[in-house]
Write an enzyme that holds these catalytic residues in place. Structure first.
Site, short mmCIF file in Angstrom:
data_model
loop_
_atom_site.label_atom_id
_atom_site.label_comp_id
_atom_site.label_asym_id
_atom_site.label_seq_id
_atom_site.Cartn_x
_atom_site.Cartn_y
_atom_site.Cartn_z
N ASN A 150 0.81 -1.23 0.00
CA ASN A 150 0.00 0.00 0.00
C ASN A 150 0.84 1.27 0.00
O ASN A 150 0.47 2.28 -0.61
CB ASN A 150 -1.01 -0.01 1.15
CG ASN A 150 -0.35 -0.03 2.51
OD1 ASN A 150 0.70 -0.64 2.69
ND2 ASN A 150 -0.94 0.64 3.46
N GLY A 226 1.94 -6.07 7.40
CA GLY A 226 1.00 -6.66 6.45
C GLY A 226 -0.31 -6.99 7.16
O GLY A 226 -0.61 -6.42 8.20
N THR A 228 -3.30 -9.12 9.20
CA THR A 228 -3.30 -9.84 10.48
C THR A 228 -3.18 -11.36 10.27
O THR A 228 -2.47 -12.03 11.02
CB THR A 228 -4.57 -9.46 11.26
OG1 THR A 228 -4.46 -8.06 11.59
CG2 THR A 228 -4.72 -10.26 12.54
N THR A 230 -1.67 -12.96 7.79
CA THR A 230 -0.28 -13.27 7.45
C THR A 230 0.62 -13.10 8.67
O THR A 230 1.54 -13.89 8.89
CB THR A 230 0.24 -12.35 6.31
OG1 THR A 230 -0.78 -12.19 5.34
CG2 THR A 230 1.47 -12.93 5.65
N GLU A 248 3.39 -5.39 12.47
CA GLU A 248 2.53 -4.21 12.25
C GLU A 248 1.41 -4.67 11.34
O GLU A 248 1.64 -4.92 10.15
CB GLU A 248 3.32 -3.08 11.59
CG GLU A 248 4.51 -2.58 12.40
CD GLU A 248 4.09 -1.95 13.71
OE1 GLU A 248 2.97 -1.43 13.80
OE2 GLU A 248 4.89 -2.01 14.65
N CYS A 282 -3.25 1.50 6.46
CA CYS A 282 -3.66 0.77 7.67
C CYS A 282 -4.28 1.71 8.69
O CYS A 282 -5.08 1.29 9.53
CB CYS A 282 -2.46 0.07 8.27
SG CYS A 282 -1.09 1.20 8.60
N GLU A 462 7.19 0.42 16.07
CA GLU A 462 8.26 0.96 15.24
C GLU A 462 8.41 2.44 15.59
O GLU A 462 7.70 2.96 16.45
CB GLU A 462 7.91 0.80 13.76
CG GLU A 462 7.73 -0.66 13.37
CD GLU A 462 7.51 -0.85 11.88
OE1 GLU A 462 6.83 -0.02 11.25
OE2 GLU A 462 8.03 -1.84 11.34
P1 NAP Z 1 -0.09 -9.28 3.31
O1 NAP Z 1 -0.80 -10.05 2.27
O2 NAP Z 1 -0.14 -9.78 4.70
O3 NAP Z 1 1.42 -9.16 2.79
C1 NAP Z 1 2.40 -8.39 3.45
C2 NAP Z 1 3.76 -8.88 3.02
O4 NAP Z 1 3.93 -10.22 3.51
C3 NAP Z 1 3.93 -8.96 1.51
O5 NAP Z 1 5.27 -8.67 1.17
C4 NAP Z 1 3.61 -10.44 1.24
O6 NAP Z 1 4.17 -10.86 0.04
C5 NAP Z 1 4.26 -11.08 2.44
N1 NAP Z 1 3.78 -12.41 2.79
C6 NAP Z 1 2.62 -13.02 2.45
N2 NAP Z 1 2.57 -14.27 2.99
C7 NAP Z 1 3.72 -14.44 3.70
C8 NAP Z 1 4.25 -15.49 4.49
N3 NAP Z 1 3.61 -16.66 4.69
N4 NAP Z 1 5.46 -15.32 5.08
C9 NAP Z 1 6.12 -14.16 4.93
N5 NAP Z 1 5.68 -13.12 4.17
C10 NAP Z 1 4.48 -13.27 3.57
O7 NAP Z 1 -0.57 -7.77 3.38
P2 NAP Z 1 -0.86 -6.82 2.17
O8 NAP Z 1 -2.14 -7.24 1.55
O9 NAP Z 1 0.37 -6.69 1.34
O10 NAP Z 1 -1.03 -5.42 2.93
C11 NAP Z 1 -2.22 -4.97 3.45
C12 NAP Z 1 -2.29 -5.21 4.94
O11 NAP Z 1 -1.18 -4.60 5.59
C13 NAP Z 1 -3.52 -4.57 5.55
O12 NAP Z 1 -4.08 -5.47 6.47
C14 NAP Z 1 -2.97 -3.35 6.26
O13 NAP Z 1 -3.74 -2.89 7.34
C15 NAP Z 1 -1.63 -3.84 6.71
N6 NAP Z 1 -0.73 -2.73 6.97
C16 NAP Z 1 -0.37 -2.48 8.26
C17 NAP Z 1 0.46 -1.39 8.54
C18 NAP Z 1 0.86 -1.06 9.95
O14 NAP Z 1 1.77 -0.28 10.13
N7 NAP Z 1 0.22 -1.62 10.95
C19 NAP Z 1 0.93 -0.59 7.49
C20 NAP Z 1 0.53 -0.89 6.19
C21 NAP Z 1 -0.28 -1.97 5.93
P3 NAP Z 1 3.34 -10.81 -1.35
O15 NAP Z 1 2.52 -9.57 -1.36
O16 NAP Z 1 4.41 -10.78 -2.36
O17 NAP Z 1 2.51 -12.04 -1.36
#
Ligand code: NAP
Length: 482
Positions: A150, A226, A228, A230, A248, A282, A462
């Site tokens: 994002n 990423g 919750t 994951t 996070e 997020c 962080e």
């Molecule tokens: P995601 O699907 O959980 O992916 C996050 C990262 O983890 C990506 O690089 C993804 O790779 C990788 N990943 C997926 N499965 C994995 C595994 N089994 N082991 C290790 N890494 C793995 O999240 P997203 O859809 O990219 O992002 C959106 C989410 O992030 C939302 O829920 C948002 O709220 C959250 N977020 C939180 C914050 C915060 O600071 N709290 C900030 C921004 C976003 P691929 O994409 O290449 O599969």
């Protein structure tokens, strides 16, 4: 078709398997490049390079690490327009937002931790009877950072900067959906003279290379941002290996609007919190709680502003809402809108896929900014993260009820309170379950402050010295001198 490369031991490399994944431009729905589908062989090479580089990097003076990081920040500034265009193309976000937020913040992250590297100090405790303790804060070694799509370069640099500043070497995995700016960043690191192997960037799918990174026995700490679900997988894998983990995760953040709020500021703030970056931040405020006395007036004004947001080609300067990141994500959001209707929600504006009136973007993945009312606090729409341009409006009668509604989710990332009664704001800030509370503002960030969530929004913080503490191992040394 452009083939992107991994960055291993200071070199840009094709994946050892020769396998690639298609990388799409969300605004057009077309493939624009191919991204390495990295695997264990790439990871082993990257870890070996990071282990070699650690020997010197950990011994380098903080000033020296700081100097290289500042040079990288300067290279970001010098290439800001190219980076902003790439970020917009990869994510679907308006290029104006990438110019104003993502890319400047990436440079700021490097500068902030370049300065912090020179200021980070450890504690000392003297004891009666002639003894003193001092705490060494030593880098872990090879650490991993895993970041989402994002805010790609913004969050990528937010993680690698403290890791490098603390003297670690890094294996970084950006999201497979948004690899472009991390690729450009590799080249900036080369130009800036970052020693080979200090930072290694591996592209590919989370379920394969992401999982392999988490499992790798030589990687001792993982900073993950990423979703919750994951995050739970990362925790399940890393826990039994006793790795240090920072998580996070997602949010379902409330915006609380009281009748005495400054009307225009509260409206602007609530619209910005709900729809910035198509709601794909997020920290976005997707549940808007409004005091009953002003609910109808606020609802009408809010809907008017949401309907007026210009959805369009992200590359056009006037666009306020771009595309969402992928076709799968668009379908997920549209599925959430169906669910909201099944749960009894009334869609006040939006509610559908948006069609952009341009030949270039006719097949793009756009969603109309959507406002829904009439849903109970306990329904799935008000409890589960949608991560799109969708906000619900909920009336409340008392401060007590507002706090109860705000806390009625499994998440606890951020909140914003809009009221001119500052005592009330302090009272609520103290009672609300979220790691960040904004009062009469939203997304105002000071990089020294702790950033992160409670409940299912994550573990750890962080920001500031918190991140340097995460990326170092404290070791107490007790010296008896009498
Ligand atoms: P995601 O699907 O959980 O992916 C996050 C990262 O983890 C990506 O690089 C993804 O790779 C990788 N990943 C997926 N499965 C994995 C595994 N089994 N082991 C290790 N890494 C793995 O999240 P997203 O859809 O990219 O992002 C959106 C989410 O992030 C939302 O829920 C948002 O709220 C959250 N977020 C939180 C914050 C915060 O600071 N709290 C900030 C921004 C976003 P691929 O994409 O290449 O599969």
């Amino acid at each position: 078709m452009q083939k992107l490369e991994n960055y291993i031991d200071g070199h840009l490399e094709a994946p050892r398997s020769g396998r690639y994944l298609d990388n799409y431009e969300p605004a057009t729905g077309r493939v624009v490049s191919q991204v390495p589908s990295s695997d264990g062989a790439d990871l082993d090479a990257a870890v070996a390079a990071a282990e070699r580089a650690f020997v010197e990097w950990r011994r380098s003076a903080p000033d020296e690490r700081s100097r290289v990081m500042l040079t990288i920040a300067d290279r970001i500034d010098a290439n800001a327009e190219e980076l902003a265009q790439a970020e917009s193309k990869d994510t679907g976000k308006p290029v104006s937002l990438a110019r104003a937020l993502d890319i400047p913040r990436a440079a700021a992250n490097l500068r902030f931790y370049a300065a912090a590297a020179t200021q980070f100090a450890s504690e000392s405790h003297s004891m009666e009877g002639g003894a003193i303790n001092y705490t060494l804060r030593q880098p872990h070694g090879v650490v991993a950072t895993i970041s989402p799509w994002n805010l790609p370069l913004y969050l990528f640099t937010w993680k690698i900067a403290p890791a490098l500043a603390a003297g670690n070497t890094v294996i970084a995995k950006p999201s497979e959906l948004t690899p472009l700016t991390a690729c450009l960043f590799s080249k900036l690191c080369q130009e800036a003279g970052l020693p080979n192997g200090v930072l290694n960037i591996l592209h590919g799918e989370g379920a394969t290379i992401g999982q392999q990174i988490v499992e790798h026995p030589s990687i001792s700490a993982i900073s993950f941002t990423g979703g919750t679900v994951t995050g739970a997988t990362v925790a399940r894998t890393a826990g039994p290996m006793f790795k240090k983990v920072s998580l996070e995760l997602g949010g379902k953040n409330p915006t609380l609007v009281f009748a005495d709020a400054d009307w225009d500021k509260a409206l602007d703030g609530a619209v910005k919190a709900a729809f910035s970056n198509q709601g794909e931040i997020c920290l976005c405020g997707s549940r808007i709680l409004v005091e009953s006395a002003v609910f109808e007036r606020f609802r009408d004004d809010f809907v008017e502003r949401a309907s007026a947001l210009r959805v369009g080609d992200p590359l056009e300067a006037t666009t306020q809402q771009g595309a969402v990141v992928s076709e799968a994500h668009m379908k997920k959001i549209l599925g959430c809108l169906d669910l909201a209707k099944e749960e009894g929600g009334r869609v006040l504006c939006g509610g559908k896929r948006a069609r952009v009136d341009s030949d270039r973007c006719k097949d793009g993945w756009f969603v109309q900014p959507t406002v829904i009312e009439g849903l109970s606090m306990g329904c799935r729409t008000n409890r589960e993260e949608i991560f799109g341009p969708v906000a619900t409006l909920i009336p409340f009668d008392t401060e007590e009820e507002a706090v109860g509604f705000a806390n009625a989710t499994d998440y606890g990332l951020s909140s914003s309170i809009w009221s001119q009664d500052i005592s009330r704001c302090h009272r609520i800030a103290e009672r609300i379950h979220s790691g960040l509370v904004w009062v009469n503002t939203w997304l105002l960030r000071d990089l020294r402050t702790p950033m992160g969530g409670m409940k299912q929004s994550g573990v750890g913080r962080e920001g500031g010295f918190e991140a340097l503490r995460f990326f170092t191992e404290p070791k107490n040394v007790c010296v008896k001198y009498e």
